[in-house]
Write an enzyme that holds these catalytic residues in place. Sequence first.
Site, PDB file in Angstrom:
ATOM      1  CG  ASP A 198       0.267   0.426   4.634  1.00 25.52           C
ATOM      2  OD1 ASP A 198       0.597   0.457   3.426  1.00 25.52           O
ATOM      3  OD2 ASP A 198      -0.203   1.403   5.227  1.00 25.52           O
ATOM      4  CD  GLU A 199      -3.651   0.884   7.471  1.00 23.29           C
ATOM      5  OE1 GLU A 199      -4.080   1.094   8.597  1.00 23.29           O
ATOM      6  OE2 GLU A 199      -3.456   1.798   6.644  1.00 23.29           O
ATOM      7  CG  ASN A 200      -4.616  -5.788   0.303  1.00 26.15           C
ATOM      8  OD1 ASN A 200      -5.772  -5.448   0.024  1.00 26.15           O
ATOM      9  ND2 ASN A 200      -4.026  -6.820  -0.253  1.00 26.15           N
TER      10      ASN A 200
END
Length: 684
Positions: free
Chosen positions: A320-322
Amino acid sequence: MKFINFFLASVLWFVMSNVYATTLPAWKKLMPRPQKIEIRKGVFKVDKDIRVVIPRNATQRVRVAATKFIRRLTNRTGLFVINGFPLMSSDNSNYCVTVSYKRKGELKLHEDESYRIDIASQQIVLQAETDIGIIYAFETLLQLLDHDADNFFFQNCHIEDKPAFTWRGLLIDVSRHFQPVSVIKRNLDAMLVAKLNTFHWHLSDDQGFRVQINQYPQLTDKASDGQFYTQEQVKEVVQYAADRGIRVVPEIDVPGHATAILVAFPEIGSKKMTYRLQRNAGIFDPTLDPSNPQTYVVLNNIFKELSALFPFTYFHIGGDENRGKHWNNNSDIQAFMKNKGFKTNHELQTYFNQKLVKILEKYHKKMMGWDEIMTPGVPQSALIHVWRGKKGKRLAETVKKGYQAVLSNGFYIDLMLPAYSHYQNHLYPEKFNLTQAEKQHVLGGEATMWGELVTPLTIDSRIWPRTLAIGERLWTNPSVTDRQEMYQRMFAQSWHLEELGIQHLSAKEIILRNITENQNTDALKVLTGVYEPLKYYTRNKGGTEYQTYSPFMCFADACSADAPDALQFSFVVNKYLDTRSDKDKRTIIKLLKKWSNNHKQLVKLKPNPKLQKLLPMSQSLADLTLQMLVLANNLIPVDQAFVNRLKLQYQKAIQPYNDVSLANAEAFKELIVYWIKQRNLKWQ
Ligand code: ACM
């Protein structure tokens, strides 16, 4: 006849007006609610002769459950039973709880977890296909324990029950704040009460790497502050979970959320820099380098050791959230992308994920990841953990693409929302008209306990009791939706969790004692009944106000979602606005008096800096509620100027103080507006 009807109607009325429902029979307080329950005449009276009989070859799971059942039963009833341990025999003569099942359940998807209970006056029979069904039957049976003035008893009944979804999970993030094994174990016990079967252990993130890797001691030496699980402890937890029918999914979050890994292995980072453990909350840039073969060597070795510790099929790789900032700024990575023909960071992350799928396959694991991993090229064997998307959009998209999904969007318990908001979450989002096949791809859901703002003392009060409501959503028929009934059943089961060591209720007293410096905590307790921690991450908004080692013994930590008095207030105000009954008005006045008088008690305490910070908040509540009492009781003639002042007081009272806000503030306003309208005055 008329009299009886009237009498019954008043009893029902009384019950319905009370969120805590102490007068309901136990079978009406079951949570999760069984699929089918048939009430029969008579009761099984519990006395010291009660015996629990399990088969001679009972599995460890059943032995543990039967032993714990007796312990909890004796504690709840105060009975000194003669047979304090389960009897192993084929003897099922009278006055027994007998157990029968066909086989040991496996910790896999779609395992049979169903059970049946038959309670008759002389015997209780628990039956199931698997021993997992039996341990659920024991939990339901304990919830059925009832009493009158003289006896404890079980209502005679027949129950047939099975879960709606095969994935009923709880995530605990131990990276942001480490949670010792004892905390994990007590929460596994509570998960069993909620009939949850999947513990998702978020072991690595920017703030810490929490599990021993033998080949790489530097991971925990450099990136855990000495707070991590040894592999022996992991085995112990996995076994403890298995005894409770719970499978464990480890998560190592990569390629983003990976600061901790990079503290130990800076050479596989996407930027040449000194990596330090993150102490704040938020989304950070350190990212593994997917173009570096060494990255896969390190991950291979970590995954290999962990795969051996976790028998369940799925392994969570985060994903997530890269934001890929360090990828954009690294010329080698850019050259690598060009060479491979990747135009976007998504394509690069897909490449990375495909490599991880292959690594995991070597260890007989399937990949699970947050919904960012769902990109073209990621195989459909990957399990998508949906955390984003409004109103089920992302979930629908996932299953329509042919992936299997676990839903966490709507189950974020760290947002500090009321239980009912999670309870209303749809696993088959209505407006997307899922086909039968698509519905089968929704495996279930998971509550997520992100750990930025919790410590071992406070984590239980963030998970429980609301996760009982989520457990019901994942177990029970989706047509069971009534809000008041849900709260009645949730609170009825909540306090029983204390017998498992869960501190969701007792932690409050500890924190308040700290705030008062060991003085009387009653006045502060009244405030915790009506204030709730700020919602939607507005506590610690920038991520830097609280750091990992900030105090978490603040007033906000003593408060929780669904502040009990405020909840009761909102129910009774709603009802009063409907019925205008004097009885409801009296309840309202009682609560207003409680709040308006409280400040006087609080200021009697010997002051200290922690207490002083709370006074403006307490004063604002007293001012508001005192004026509301003036209105309620018609104490003085009221004019528009009074209303205007009251409005200012209301606005003052509902602003955030000390990371909390007045719960169900709209109920206060609705009540005022109703009262002033009667006098032809305006809320302007
Ligand atoms: C997430 O909340 N970043 C999965």
